[in-house]
Write an enzyme that holds these catalytic residues in place. Structure first.
Site, PDB file in Angstrom:
ATOM      1  N   ASP A  97     -15.189   2.345   7.877  1.00 28.45           N
ATOM      2  CA  ASP A  97     -14.152   3.331   7.228  1.00 28.45           C
ATOM      3  C   ASP A  97     -14.780   4.229   6.156  1.00 28.45           C
ATOM      4  OD1 ASP A  97     -11.510   4.189   6.540  1.00 28.45           O
ATOM      5  OD2 ASP A  97     -11.793   3.425   4.725  1.00 28.45           O
ATOM      6  N   HIS A 148       0.881  -1.153  -0.037  1.00 26.88           N
ATOM      7  CA  HIS A 148      -0.032  -0.115   0.021  1.00 26.88           C
ATOM      8  C   HIS A 148       1.108   1.216  -0.112  1.00 26.88           C
ATOM      9  CE1 HIS A 148      -3.341   2.610   0.831  1.00 26.88           C
ATOM     10  NE2 HIS A 148      -2.599   3.224   1.552  1.00 26.88           N
ATOM     11  N   LYS A 174      -8.470  -1.461   6.014  1.00 26.90           N
ATOM     12  CA  LYS A 174      -9.124  -1.839   4.863  1.00 26.90           C
ATOM     13  C   LYS A 174      -7.925  -2.826   4.018  1.00 26.90           C
ATOM     14  CE  LYS A 174      -9.199   2.340   3.262  1.00 26.90           C
ATOM     15  NZ  LYS A 174      -9.369   3.504   2.434  1.00 26.90           N
TER      16      LYS A 174
END
Lengths: 451, 451
Positions: free
Chosen positions: B171, B92, B197
């Site tokens: 979220d 990420h 996530k």
């Protein structure tokens, strides 16, 4: 001062939130734009909630506090009392247990020729409210339209009513939001809330009674002095004469706690009697109101004048006139048994001998709430008849088995709960306690000056 | 870790708000109860807004951050990829300008036998988004239902999709609220948002690319390192292997900025070519993914392996397979002119001679947004064809009149605005700039350990 018409080009609530979050000072125009947009429903609750929390944690400058007060004030109607050819003075208390001075002060100060336009609130939590006390007088109307309020004021020199929808609607909306977002406990926001409503009364001068001690919202003298200073400076920035007295709330004021009981005690004081602490505080506050209202040349002179107005019955006459004008039954003044009476009484007795050394004062207020005499939530109704009559105050000797207080009640079960709480919160010690706390701790008049 | 079923008796949002406001640590159960109640619509936006602001200003402990991540993770579906008999690793990035590494890494790491289940986002503000880049491939579907996502992953070892409604709904709701309440910029809340996530993807390990510099959200290395450390520790508390690389975002990564242009550059890298910085960073990140996924015994070995997978065409073959499985047109790999092309090009020319000394990197991203290649607001659509091709990077010599960058555009007016901005944000100095900033500033692996 900020002109209420000050505008911010391309105002966005998010910018104001971020600025406060980052600890930067907001301009008067930014604060004004936020308050206006919120009152008009153009900014949602969640953005204002975030801003309020940022204001609580980052604090506000004096200029920001005054701008917020001003914006809230101008969100609604500001009374124009210029048609009255006298000075207009009010008093506001931050709330306590057994604090019924407003009911004495309005007629007392009006009797000296000063106009007292008093817009008050209801009790919440452990503190009582002026409107609830007044409503224990049969027929008394505390929901006066502003036009009627002005007429009563013009006729008798004092009038007492609740906050109407026209007065500081931004405060009403902000307070409801603060209540559910953990943003009540901020001196800046408390100051703006109080001062915006008081400034809307169209007064020239204001005496603030900032309570400190175990029965006050501000438990410590430091916090109380900070709030008092803030309110005095904010009032000055808005062109008003403001004095704050830091007064003791470490034990209930007077002997009676509960709506009708407190009205009875008010009548005693207006007859020149009543308990020393309550009478003394009323005279002290009245003297400052007379002084700011230019009815005397000094506070000591104001005290003498106040005492005479009580002893002569002129203050009581003024109270009678106001009750009549506000549709209440004035016969309660001559026969207090016409006030609501509880069906039962029971004494709370001392379990040991010694001296009353202290009160957990907030819990005395809570005991009254338990009896039904106050509110846990805004929507609760109150029983005007119930309450507590103290038989002892701090410093007095007591023998085991002697009554400490008398509970006036309408429910056995509630009386039992209140009795247990009172037994815990009146502390008896073997030794006589030291010097009593003074009734007035400090007088705060202007920047940094305390005497 | 908190069991997602942990409960708080008599949970009241106001208590949790006050506790955080006063700087006290919330329990995992309290945080869990708040997130659940909010997701279920039982706590209003304004209470959560106040809590978020208190969390921003008071900060959160490591335990609170992990509890929030966990509560957000368990607000929705957590992929169970245990049916795949291989290690599952994702990467990420915190976002930057020209950052297209995900499109290289997913097929590259999958080609080494590791599963890469990648759930990505769209571009917002000056940073691009993986989904927008993928969508510039004709037909490519980034809205896979979870069942389809699992099938693609099982078939080719990598799959790339957008966040579905089933993944971390808390979220989604919290982010929308943060966006409008000035509560985005908190490392604790950013960490919980990202990690919840990523943990929902069912991965064993995660490589974080935390950008720092003028084109990153975290402009300073200190802030970037703090966030990286927080995410690494949070991942560890949740039982995952997490490594964070602090990488440079003081100039755009590679030469191309804009969706289709970036896909073209990705294809170059997957063919073993492409600009050095982009290729080197892909190999560095891939090596860490291979190492955490146990496909090699050390990071240096992982780099060699990654280079071979690029040079052998195996990574490109994997990309081709994924494009086919996700309904895209794989012919773009052989003929990038099948990608959307802008109608016009114009050069931005140097106004003086010297060396490119720095970029105002965020503004390069903004120039692409101005052209229509990115979003100012979430609801904006993007033009996949437009963008910027840099002709010079930091340290390179340039003569007055020589092209610094080429703008690919579909609107003259927008190109003129973008051109002015680019002229301002590419800084030319007479002196050759000093030592270049390294591509990888730090590697953060576990508590306090940085190498």
């Amino acid at each position: 001062m900020t002109a209420p018409s000050a505008t911010v080009e391309n105002f966005r609530a998010i910018d104001v939130i971020r600025k406060k979050r980052d600890g930067r000072e907001l301009s008067s125009a930014e604060i004004g734009a936020l308050v206006r947009a919120y009152t008009d429903g153009k900014v949602p609750d969640y953005q204002v909630a975030a801003w309020l929390m940022a204001a609580v944690l980052r604090g506000m400058s004096r200029a920001e506090t005054a701008a917020l007060t001003d914006a809230m004030l101008h969100s609604g109607e500001v009374l124009d009392l210029s048609f009255l050819p006298v000075n207009k003075v009010d008093k506001h208390s931050t709330g306590g247990v057994g604090d019924k001075t407003s009911l004495v002060l309005a007629p007392l100060v009006a009797a000296a020729g000063i106009a007292v336009p008093m817009i008050s609130g209801r009790g919440l939590g452990h503190t009582g409210g002026t409107l609830d006390k007044l409503e224990s007088i049969p027929g008394f109307n505390v929901n006066l339209p502003l036009a009627k309020f002005r007429r009563v004021l013009e006729t008798c020199g004092c009038a007492m009513t609740g906050q109407t929808a026209e007065i500081a609607p931004a405060d009403r909306k902000l307070y409801a939001l603060r209540d559910v977002t953990g943003t009540v406990e901020s001196p800046y926001l408390i100051c703006a809330s109080i001062m915006s409503k008081k400034m809307a009364e169209g007064i020239d001068s204001l005496v603030l009674d900032v309570k400190t001690g175990s029965g006050a919202f501000m438990k410590t003298e430091k916090d109380a002095a900070f709030l008092a200073q803030l309110m005095v400076e904010t009032g000055q920035r808005m062109g008003k004469n403001v004095v704050a007295l830091l007064t003791d709330m470490d034990q209930p004021l007077g002997l009676m706690v509960g709506n009708a009981l407190e009205v009875k005690e008010v009548i005693d004081v207006l007859r020149g009697a009543g308990p020393d602490d309550l009478r003394d505080l009323c005279i002290e506050l009245a003297a400052w109101m007379l002084y700011l209202g230019k009815a005397c040349s000094g506070v000591e002179e104001g005290k003498q004048q106040s005492l005479q107005l009580l002893q002569s019955g002129k203050a009581l006459d003024k109270f009678r006139q106001m009750i009549e004008l506000q549709s209440g039954d004035p016969r309660v003044l001559d026969d207090p048994r016409r006030l609501p009476q509880a069906n039962h009484r029971v004494d709370v007795k001392a379990t040991s001998s010694g001296y009353v050394s202290s009160f957990a004062c907030e819990q005395v207020g809570t005991a009254c709430v338990i009896l039904g005499g106050g509110r846990e939530r805004k929507e609760d109704s109150v029983d005007p008849a119930v309450g507590i009559v103290l038989q002892k105050k701090v410093g007095q000797p007591v023998s085991a088995g002697e009554p400490l207080a008398t509970i006036h009640y309408n429910s056995e079960a509630l009386a039992a709960r209140a009795s247990r709480l009172l037994t815990e919160c009146i502390v008896i010690s073997a030794e006589r306690p030291g010097v009593n706390r003074p009734l007035v701790h400090q007088v705060i008049r202007s920047s940094g000056e305390a005497n």
